[in-house]
Motif scaffolding. Structure first.
Motif, mmCIF file in Angstrom:
data_model
loop_
_atom_site.group_PDB
_atom_site.id
_atom_site.type_symbol
_atom_site.label_atom_id
_atom_site.label_comp_id
_atom_site.label_asym_id
_atom_site.label_seq_id
_atom_site.Cartn_x
_atom_site.Cartn_y
_atom_site.Cartn_z
ATOM 1 N N ASP A 83 -9.839 -3.603 5.896
ATOM 2 C CA ASP A 83 -9.622 -2.512 6.845
ATOM 3 C C ASP A 83 -8.461 -1.634 6.396
ATOM 4 N N PHE A 84 -7.358 -2.272 5.924
ATOM 5 C CA PHE A 84 -6.205 -1.519 5.427
ATOM 6 C C PHE A 84 -6.640 -0.581 4.301
ATOM 7 N N VAL A 85 -7.379 -1.134 3.355
ATOM 8 C CA VAL A 85 -7.783 -0.361 2.185
ATOM 9 C C VAL A 85 -8.688 0.797 2.585
ATOM 10 N N ASP A 86 -9.639 0.554 3.475
ATOM 11 C CA ASP A 86 -10.549 1.616 3.906
ATOM 12 C C ASP A 86 -9.799 2.752 4.598
ATOM 13 N N LEU B 36 0.822 -1.205 0.000
ATOM 14 C CA LEU B 36 0.000 0.000 0.000
ATOM 15 C C LEU B 36 0.858 1.259 0.000
ATOM 16 N N ASP B 37 2.052 1.160 0.580
ATOM 17 C CA ASP B 37 2.943 2.322 0.679
ATOM 18 C C ASP B 37 3.840 2.480 -0.541
ATOM 19 N N GLN B 38 3.836 1.506 -1.447
ATOM 20 C CA GLN B 38 4.771 1.531 -2.572
ATOM 21 C C GLN B 38 4.041 1.653 -3.904
ATOM 22 N N ASN B 39 3.666 2.879 -4.239
ATOM 23 C CA ASN B 39 3.080 3.165 -5.549
ATOM 24 C C ASN B 39 1.871 2.285 -5.883
ATOM 25 N N LEU B 40 1.097 1.970 -4.860
ATOM 26 C CA LEU B 40 -0.125 1.193 -5.047
ATOM 27 C C LEU B 40 0.125 -0.153 -5.721
ATOM 28 N N ALA B 41 1.261 -0.763 -5.403
ATOM 29 C CA ALA B 41 1.545 -2.107 -5.905
ATOM 30 C C ALA B 41 0.502 -3.097 -5.417
ATOM 31 N N THR C 120 -4.231 -8.920 10.886
ATOM 32 C CA THR C 120 -2.872 -8.457 11.170
ATOM 33 C C THR C 120 -3.002 -7.175 11.965
ATOM 34 N N ASP C 121 -2.495 -7.189 13.199
ATOM 35 C CA ASP C 121 -2.665 -6.045 14.109
ATOM 36 C C ASP C 121 -4.139 -5.695 14.266
ATOM 37 N N GLY C 122 -4.985 -6.721 14.293
ATOM 38 C CA GLY C 122 -6.411 -6.514 14.514
ATOM 39 C C GLY C 122 -7.187 -6.049 13.306
#
Length: 207
Positions: free
Chosen positions: A159-162, A117-122, A152-154
């Motif tokens: 959830d990451f994407v949102d 998610l942090d790398q150019n939307l890979a 991962t970490d709850g």
């Protein structure tokens, strides 16, 4: 000793499966993979190396699909003893280990999903071009689905994407950056893909 025994079992199992039918998954293969691989220690050294290599490959741009595919399949061959694994076998291997696929970034253990998610939307390439188009759409056993509903970490992948969608929406309102608008659009498409193709759920939706 436990790991050596498990690997010996896996080697025997898959050498037999490969000799009898090298290009397809025999009945019960996926279940055997799950049972046999479960005997291996949770975080062996090879898994750490594999995860780090995936994180490095995330920066490869257009090569991400080919590179990750080579990394995954070479580890299946080396650790499981299965040559030329088909999509069903790759999916089973991926599902077994994805929860523990973390790599070290700036001294911290970060899950490969967060790193992508942090790398150019890979992240979009990882899921759409590799896991969906190259693996999931080619599955013979339609009961198999790439797992994205681990915690991962709850948090789940959705959830990451949102959280990223919310971040880009706020940045767009504050700064009106055109590049943030492009990232937001791609992240929303990724969300739709995850829900439609992977049955992705929020952590609050899990039992």
């Amino acid at each position: 000793m436990k790991t050596l025994i498990a690997f010996s079992l896996l080697l025997s199992l898959f050498c037999h499966a490969t000799a009898s039918e090298p290009s397809s998954t025999n009945d019960g293969d996926v279940a055997k993979i799950a049972r046999a691989v479960a005997e291996v220690d949770d975080r062996p050294g090879w898994l750490r190396v594999m995860s780090n290599n995936i994180c490095i490959s995330i920066n490869d741009g257009d090569n991400i699909v080919t590179t990750i595919d080579e990394i995954i399949k070479s580890n299946i061959e080396e650790q499981v003893g299965l040559s030329a694994p088909n999509p069903d076998q790759v999916a089973s291997f991926w599902n077994r280990y994805v929860e523990d696929m973390t790599c070290e970034i700036d001294g911290e253990e970060v899950h490969i999903m967060k790193h992508s998610l942090d790398q150019n939307l890979a992240f979009y390439s990882l899921f759409k071009k590799y896991l969906d188009q190259k693996i999931q759409r080619k599955l013979v056993d339609k009961s198999i689905r790439i797992d994205v509903n681990f915690l991962t970490d709850g948090q789940t992948v959705l959830d990451f994407v949102d959280s990223q969608i919310l971040k880009y929406e706020k940045r767009g309102e504050a700064f009106g950056d055109e590049s943030d608008g492009e990232k937001l659009s791609k992240m929303k498409r990724t969300r739709k893909l995850l829900v439609r193709r992977f049955n992705a759920k929020l952590s609050s939706e899990l039992n």
